[in-house]
Design an enzyme around this catalytic site. Structure first.
Site, PDB file in Angstrom:
ATOM      1  CG  LEU A   7      -2.417  -0.318   0.953  1.00 27.71           C
ATOM      2  CD1 LEU A   7      -3.200  -0.250   2.256  1.00 27.71           C
ATOM      3  CD2 LEU A   7      -3.030   0.627  -0.076  1.00 27.71           C
ATOM      4  CB  VAL A  62      -0.362   2.811  -4.692  1.00 30.49           C
ATOM      5  CG1 VAL A  62       0.076   1.734  -5.659  1.00 30.49           C
ATOM      6  CG2 VAL A  62      -1.112   2.174  -3.534  1.00 30.49           C
ATOM      7  CD  GLU A  63      -2.589   5.488   0.283  1.00 35.00           C
ATOM      8  OE1 GLU A  63      -2.524   6.713   0.094  1.00 35.00           O
ATOM      9  OE2 GLU A  63      -3.676   4.894   0.408  1.00 35.00           O
ATOM     10  CB  SER A  64       3.913   7.807   0.506  1.00 35.74           C
ATOM     11  OG  SER A  64       4.523   6.616   1.003  1.00 35.74           O
TER      12      SER A  64
END
Length: 516
Positions: free
Chosen positions: A129, A132-134
């Protein structure tokens, strides 16, 4: 570090916004309004509660040299052949440089995150995750979200992270990971035991997924994620995350390579006292200051904030050296306005330090000093501390202060615990030095007493089962105070993870039928 981060952040922004017309590589594909439009309707996925294969031993997992191999061995989440996911796969598969930089950024943290997921028996795919978040950048800052996991402030506070002047727990890689995994487990347990529902709720909000789930229940329909038919604009992270699962599981199929990341710990966790210079801490650990700050971007200033100690990540081989010498750390004075004489202001488009100073009848120099700003350049969404006016709502909302007479053996910490106030606020409220010694008989003023003398006449049962929220409270703090699960506190009070608490609000801290 910002210059190095900028190209990756731009790429992530493009990923978040990649739609027809915005990216030539994907212009041939048409973005669907609903996440349900696909070439093939996926069957209901059976993602086990305990995703680790019992046949795999820890020694087998530890034998891998590359953490990506360890992750692949334990993947269980199926990725359906949907058009929106295929578009994201095509987009990321053309970005080899992105994966090179992600692997480099993830190296200090990925092993720790994967092993924490294994310990909790949560899907290892959740470790993807932050890609794609940071892009695995712990210093990433959006308008509201921040850190590896891009957690929003209110949810972060409710799950135990500190966010204060000079420190943001969302940017502490390991503290934020523990909080996010607690949150994701809560979402999973309350949204049909479906990990895809949990990630979708993390993306769009618990309320939206819960409403869709209840709607399907009422109609006798399945409650797995694919049956909820959430419009794609609300869950833009989902196809990206599922695409990343496919890419990591079979990189050769998409002509990409994942640079190896060591399947062993490379950093260790320790604690650092409040109000000390980070430069001295780096010297005691034997590492450059920029390396210490890169591993610990939660610290925004050149010193740690005053108060209790804070978590600190260091290269694994330096932890013991630092811990043996940390008694040499010298306390410093951190300039900060008293808690009852400052408030927070969120910078809006067009704001300048001059306009904000004029609005709050203060000086630009005071704002610079209070926020330890190195320049006058502001960013929309940035939080500033500003001097409060004489009639601020924060002051009006306080109940009448009480006084407390110091007894032999008392300290600020024991008094704060006894009176259920913050020890640092108690110190500042009484204008005491950080190293002040209390004397028996000394009188202290107690800020924001939670109950007045007229409210103490409640019955014993009511006192034990109902709690009155005080200024600075979070759901996590209240749950720990009453030794109950955070999930239970949320359920008993029909709250969500991002619910805001208000001083004076009453919360049930025991089930209705529990006997006192």
């Amino acid at each position: 570090m910002l210059n190095k981060c900028f190209p990756l952040l731009v790429l992530l922004a493009l990923c978040s916004c990649a739609r027809p017309g915005s990216n030539p590589a994907t212009a041939v594909a048409t973005q669907t309004e609903s996440s349900q439009v696909s070439d093939q309707q996926p069957a209901q996925l059976d993602v086990p509660m305990s995703p680790l294969d019992p046949a795999i031993t820890q020694s087998e997992l530890s034998a891998y040299t590359d953490i990506w191999q360890r992750i692949r061995q334990q993947m269980h989440i199926q990725v359906p052949p949907r058009a929106d996911i295929r578009r994201e796969i095509a987009f990321f598969a053309s970005k080899q440089k992105f994966f090179n930089e992600v692997a480099n950024r993830a190296e200090p943290y990925l092993y720790l995150i994967v092993t924490e997921l294994e310990k909790r028996r949560m899907p290892v795919e959740l470790a993807l995750l932050p890609i794609v978040e940071s892009a695995y950048n712990p210093a990433a800052q959006g308008k509201g979200p921040a850190g590896l996991w891009q957690m929003v402030p209110q949810t972060a506070r409710n799950f135990g992270l500190k966010i204060q002047h000079g420190y943001d727990g969302r940017k502490d890689p390991m503290s934020s990971t523990l909080a996010v995994l607690d949150y994701l487990q809560h979402l999973h347990d309350n949204l049909g035991n479906d990990w895809l529902n949990a990630v979708a709720a993390y993306n769009t909000g618990e309320g939206r997924i819960m409403a869709a789930l209840e709607r399907n229940k009422a109609r006798g329909k399945p409650t797995d994620y694919w049956s909820l038919q959430i419009p794609g604009r609300y869950v833009q992270t989902m196809p990206k995350w599922l695409a990343m699962i496919s890419l990591v599981k079979n990189p050769a199929n998409y002509q990409i390579s994942l640079p190896p990341v060591a399947n062993r710990p490379v950093v260790g966790s320790t604690r650092i006292a409040g109000a000390v210079r980070l430069q001295q801490a780096a010297e005691l650990a034997g590492i450059p200051l920029n390396q210490l700050k890169k591993l610990n971007p939660g610290f925004a200033l050149t010193t740690t904030p005053e108060g209790k100690d804070f978590p600190l990540l260091l290269p694994l081989e330096t932890v013991e050296t630092f811990e043996k010498q940390q008694h040499l750390l010298k306390k410093v004075t951190v300039a900060a306005a008293p808690a009852d004489e400052k408030q927070r202001y969120k910078v809006k488009s067009g704001d300048s330090l001059g306009s904000i100073a004029a609005r709050y009848k203060t000086k630009v120099a005071s704002l610079r000093r209070l926020n330890q700003l190195k320049s006058d350049q502001l960013q929309t969404g940035q939080i500033l501390l500003v001097p409060a006016g004489k009639n601020t709502s924060a002051t009006v909302a306080r109940s009448q202060p009480q006084s407390y007479q110091v007894k032999a053996g008392d300290s600020l910490w024991t008094i704060a615990q006894k009176l259920r106030v913050d020890s640092e606020e108690l110190r500042i409220y009484n204008k005491l030095a950080a190293n002040a010694h209390l004397k028996p008989g000394q009188s202290l003023r107690v800020p924001g007493a939670s109950v007045s003398s007229t409210k103490v006449v409640t019955t014993t049962k009511q006192t034990k089962s109902v709690y009155t929220v005080k200024k600075g409270d979070s759901l996590d703090r209240i749950a720990k105070l009453h030794k109950i699960k955070l999930a239970d506190l949320l359920k008993w009070n029909q709250l969500q993870a991002d619910s805001k608490l208000k001083p004076g609000q009453q919360l049930r801290v025991a089930p209705v039928n529990r006997q006192s």
